[in-house]
Scaffold this active site. Structure first.
Site, PDB file in Angstrom:
ATOM      1  N   PHE A   1       0.827  -1.196   0.000  1.00 19.98           N
ATOM      2  CA  PHE A   1       0.000   0.000   0.000  1.00 19.98           C
ATOM      3  C   PHE A   1       0.865   1.252   0.000  1.00 19.98           C
ATOM      4  O   PHE A   1       1.811   1.361   0.791  1.00 19.98           O
ATOM      5  CB  PHE A   1      -0.898  -0.027   1.243  1.00 19.98           C
ATOM      6  CG  PHE A   1      -1.995   0.997   1.250  1.00 19.98           C
ATOM      7  CD1 PHE A   1      -2.981   0.987   0.285  1.00 19.98           C
ATOM      8  CD2 PHE A   1      -2.044   1.958   2.243  1.00 19.98           C
ATOM      9  CE1 PHE A   1      -4.019   1.921   0.304  1.00 19.98           C
ATOM     10  CE2 PHE A   1      -3.063   2.901   2.279  1.00 19.98           C
ATOM     11  CZ  PHE A   1      -4.049   2.878   1.307  1.00 19.98           C
TER      12      PHE A   1
ATOM     13  N   SER B   1       2.824  -6.680   2.151  1.00 19.19           N
ATOM     14  CA  SER B   1       1.672  -5.959   2.699  1.00 19.19           C
ATOM     15  C   SER B   1       0.425  -6.229   1.857  1.00 19.19           C
ATOM     16  O   SER B   1       0.000  -7.372   1.747  1.00 19.19           O
ATOM     17  CB  SER B   1       2.014  -4.467   2.794  1.00 19.19           C
ATOM     18  OG  SER B   1       1.051  -3.761   3.521  1.00 19.19           O
ATOM     19  N   MET B   2      -0.158  -5.205   1.249  1.00 20.27           N
ATOM     20  CA  MET B   2      -1.315  -5.463   0.381  1.00 20.27           C
ATOM     21  C   MET B   2      -0.915  -6.308  -0.815  1.00 20.27           C
ATOM     22  O   MET B   2      -1.732  -7.052  -1.345  1.00 20.27           O
ATOM     23  CB  MET B   2      -1.944  -4.150  -0.074  1.00 20.27           C
ATOM     24  CG  MET B   2      -2.706  -3.440   1.016  1.00 20.27           C
ATOM     25  SD  MET B   2      -4.245  -2.765   0.400  1.00 20.27           S
ATOM     26  CE  MET B   2      -4.798  -1.851   1.858  1.00 20.27           C
TER      27      MET B   2
ATOM     28  N   TRP C   1      -1.338  -8.188   4.266  1.00 21.56           N
ATOM     29  CA  TRP C   1      -2.569  -7.540   4.751  1.00 21.56           C
ATOM     30  C   TRP C   1      -3.710  -7.947   3.840  1.00 21.56           C
ATOM     31  O   TRP C   1      -3.592  -7.938   2.617  1.00 21.56           O
ATOM     32  CB  TRP C   1      -2.414  -6.028   4.727  1.00 21.56           C
ATOM     33  CG  TRP C   1      -3.526  -5.247   5.382  1.00 21.56           C
ATOM     34  CD1 TRP C   1      -3.524  -4.714   6.629  1.00 21.56           C
ATOM     35  CD2 TRP C   1      -4.796  -4.898   4.810  1.00 21.56           C
ATOM     36  NE1 TRP C   1      -4.715  -4.052   6.887  1.00 21.56           N
ATOM     37  CE2 TRP C   1      -5.522  -4.150   5.767  1.00 21.56           C
ATOM     38  CE3 TRP C   1      -5.406  -5.146   3.573  1.00 21.56           C
ATOM     39  CZ2 TRP C   1      -6.803  -3.644   5.546  1.00 21.56           C
ATOM     40  CZ3 TRP C   1      -6.686  -4.661   3.338  1.00 21.56           C
ATOM     41  CH2 TRP C   1      -7.366  -3.918   4.318  1.00 21.56           C
TER      42      TRP C   1
ATOM     43  N   ASP D   1       5.023  -6.052  13.964  1.00 23.16           N
ATOM     44  CA  ASP D   1       4.175  -5.442  12.938  1.00 23.16           C
ATOM     45  C   ASP D   1       2.947  -4.787  13.585  1.00 23.16           C
ATOM     46  O   ASP D   1       2.127  -5.457  14.199  1.00 23.16           O
ATOM     47  CB  ASP D   1       3.731  -6.514  11.937  1.00 23.16           C
ATOM     48  CG  ASP D   1       3.144  -5.937  10.655  1.00 23.16           C
ATOM     49  OD1 ASP D   1       2.584  -4.831  10.697  1.00 23.16           O
ATOM     50  OD2 ASP D   1       3.242  -6.614   9.617  1.00 23.16           O
TER      51      ASP D   1
ATOM     52  N   HIS E   1       6.629  -4.232  10.111  1.00 24.34           N
ATOM     53  CA  HIS E   1       5.873  -4.413   8.874  1.00 24.34           C
ATOM     54  C   HIS E   1       6.741  -4.126   7.649  1.00 24.34           C
ATOM     55  O   HIS E   1       6.530  -4.708   6.580  1.00 24.34           O
ATOM     56  CB  HIS E   1       4.659  -3.483   8.885  1.00 24.34           C
ATOM     57  CG  HIS E   1       3.760  -3.637   7.696  1.00 24.34           C
ATOM     58  ND1 HIS E   1       2.992  -4.756   7.491  1.00 24.34           N
ATOM     59  CD2 HIS E   1       3.511  -2.809   6.636  1.00 24.34           C
ATOM     60  CE1 HIS E   1       2.301  -4.622   6.372  1.00 24.34           C
ATOM     61  NE2 HIS E   1       2.602  -3.446   5.835  1.00 24.34           N
TER      62      HIS E   1
END
Length: 308
Positions: free
Chosen positions: A109, A177-178, A202, A223, A255
């Site tokens: 992201f 992440s995303m 995520w 994280d 993270h």
């Protein structure tokens, strides 16, 4: 552990004697002879697994900043592609070993390709074609990033300048992440993928029982963006217990740990990609028995031995 040289030494003359005129037989003999001639160089791979690339691995070889292959790279403009935002393809320079498996990597992201670029040469030097990509926008959600990873793989295998170097049947996805959530989405959409590696992922979808792609999930104990208790751990627990799966929680990490060069991420990602994209059981030793907690590993879960 599989020792390619102990099998190729007696096989080479036998293969040479049993010439049948078939291309497959000739290729097997050549592979064995190449293995003998290089004595552990990048061309040495056992005739019984045509996908093995590179010399027999050691702890130092999978922890090294660079593997046995020299790496070239080519930029892909966003204007030249559809379905994703362009990126950079890293690939072994030599064509003497034939084709390679490939992996596409998505950033997270608000992030750009530069945030995951270190994985390109690190993985490619071990014998993969690696496509680190930009996404259509920096705020794309995991489902969109999953589609973009697949679009990138399709471009890589069908239209890219290095498509002749890629085995289109041996593909994987990674993401941060995303983008990590997106790698799960991609594996859900395309079961033919051979490996998925979400990095501090995520996603709002917490359970993935439908996945059939061998999946290694990295979490980070510190994280606060995608806490392991609500993301990485439920994702792992939601995978089928029949699936080859693993969960590695990084110790003393955040993270954003996957955004810079990290030996623990690299060594286990390399081992996972080798084991499942290349079917290279020489790397099983680094995954089974399960790695133990250490200065860099808070926790490791998984199934052993692997089934596929």
């Amino acid at each position: 552990m599989h020792h390619p040289h102990s099998t190729t030494r007696p096989q080479a003359p036998a293969s040479a004697r049993r010439r049948t005129g078939r291309l497959a037989g000739a290729a097997a003999a050549l592979a064995a002879l190449v293995g003998l001639g290089t004595l552990g160089g990048p061309g040495a791979h056992a005739a019984d697994n045509p996908y093995e690339r590179g010399p027999a691995p050691t702890t130092s070889s999978i922890e090294a900043a660079r593997g046995p292959y020299a790496v070239s790279q080519t930029s892909v403009s966003s204007l030249a592609v559809t379905g994703f935002g362009g990126g950079t393809i890293y690939y072994p320079t030599s064509t003497s070993d034939g084709t390679f498996g490939a992996v596409a990597v998505s950033p997270g992201f608000t992030a750009y390709e530069s945030s995951i670029a270190w994985l390109g040469p690190r993985l490619a030097s071990q014998g993969f074609v690696v496509f680190t990509i930009d996404t259509l926008t920096t705020v794309d959600q995991p489902d969109s990033r999953g589609r973009q990873l697949l679009a990138a793989l399709d471009y890589l295998t069908e239209r890219s300048s290095v498509r002749g170097r890629v085995d289109a049947s041996r593909l994987g996805v990674m993401g941060h992440s995303m983008g990590g959530g997106g790698s799960l989405e991609a594996a859900k959409t395309r079961p033919s993928l051979q490996a998925a590696i979400p990095l501090t992922p995520w996603n709002t979808d917490k359970s993935w029982p439908e996945l059939t792609t061998p999946t290694l999930i990295f979490g980070a104990d510190g994280d606060t963006v995608a806490p392991v208790a609500t993301h990485a751990e439920p994702f792992y627990n939601g995978l089928s217990s029949r699936l080859d799966r693993a969960y590695l929680e990084l110790n003393g990490a955040t993270h954003f740990t996957p955004n810079s060069s990290n030996t623990t991420i690299a060594k286990y990602s390399i081992s996972w990609l080798k084991r499942f994209i290349d079917n290279d059981t020489r790397y099983e030793q680094f995954l089974c028995p399960l790695p133990q907690p250490s200065l860099t590993i808070e926790e490791y879960r998984g199934n052993c031995p692997h089934t596929s």
